[in-house]
Write a protein that holds these residues in place. Structure first.
Motif, mmCIF file in Angstrom:
data_model
loop_
_atom_site.group_PDB
_atom_site.id
_atom_site.type_symbol
_atom_site.label_atom_id
_atom_site.label_comp_id
_atom_site.label_asym_id
_atom_site.label_seq_id
_atom_site.Cartn_x
_atom_site.Cartn_y
_atom_site.Cartn_z
ATOM 1 N N GLY A 38 48.296 -6.725 40.324
ATOM 2 C CA GLY A 38 49.469 -6.373 39.543
ATOM 3 C C GLY A 38 49.219 -6.175 38.071
ATOM 4 O O GLY A 38 50.152 -5.997 37.300
ATOM 5 N N ASP A 45 55.348 -0.768 33.706
ATOM 6 C CA ASP A 45 56.054 -1.665 34.604
ATOM 7 C C ASP A 45 55.193 -1.943 35.821
ATOM 8 O O ASP A 45 54.613 -1.015 36.402
ATOM 9 C CB ASP A 45 57.380 -1.040 35.061
ATOM 10 N N ILE A 48 56.129 -2.845 42.832
ATOM 11 C CA ILE A 48 56.828 -3.797 43.691
ATOM 12 C C ILE A 48 55.876 -4.906 44.136
ATOM 13 O O ILE A 48 56.241 -6.084 44.131
ATOM 14 C CB ILE A 48 57.427 -3.074 44.912
ATOM 15 N N GLN A 51 55.300 -7.328 41.273
ATOM 16 C CA GLN A 51 56.469 -8.168 41.034
ATOM 17 C C GLN A 51 56.615 -9.240 42.108
ATOM 18 O O GLN A 51 56.952 -10.388 41.808
ATOM 19 C CB GLN A 51 57.725 -7.312 40.967
ATOM 20 N N ASN A 54 54.023 -11.913 41.455
ATOM 21 C CA ASN A 54 54.465 -12.767 40.353
ATOM 22 C C ASN A 54 55.544 -13.735 40.811
ATOM 23 O O ASN A 54 55.542 -14.901 40.409
ATOM 24 C CB ASN A 54 54.977 -11.924 39.180
ATOM 25 N N LEU A 55 56.464 -13.275 41.651
ATOM 26 C CA LEU A 55 57.509 -14.150 42.170
ATOM 27 C C LEU A 55 56.919 -15.258 43.044
ATOM 28 O O LEU A 55 57.271 -16.433 42.892
ATOM 29 C CB LEU A 55 58.530 -13.342 42.984
#
Length: 82
Positions: A38, A45, A48, A51, A54-55
């Motif tokens: 990522g 940006d 998906i 992100q 990271n979550l």
């Protein structure tokens, strides 16, 4: 089993538990999701996948200790009230 108001937070707790126990080397790397994937340039940006990684990493870091308490409370409530 009827759908009650208690089953909604219980389902959310189960989802957070599954995210917290995902092992990076055993499961995530096997399906092609690595932590270094990522990383993008400045101002870009993340995609998906980035992100979601990271979550997952954030949930594992932040929620590890509070999940122990919440799971204990949930188990005690289930034992007391069925």
């Amino acid at each position: 089993m009827a759908f009650t108001l208690y089953s909604l937070p219980q389902a959310a707790l189960l989802v957070v538990n599954t995210i917290a126990v995902l092992h990076e080397e055993r499961f995530l790397r096997r399906i092609g999701w690595r932590t270094d994937q990522g990383i993008g340039g400045f101002g870009e940006d993340p995609g998906i996948k980035g992100q979601l990684m990271n979550l997952i990493r954030s949930v594992r870091t932040v929620m590890r200790v509070p999940l122990i308490g919440v799971n204990t409370i949930t188990i005690v409530l289930l034992l007391l009230f069925g």
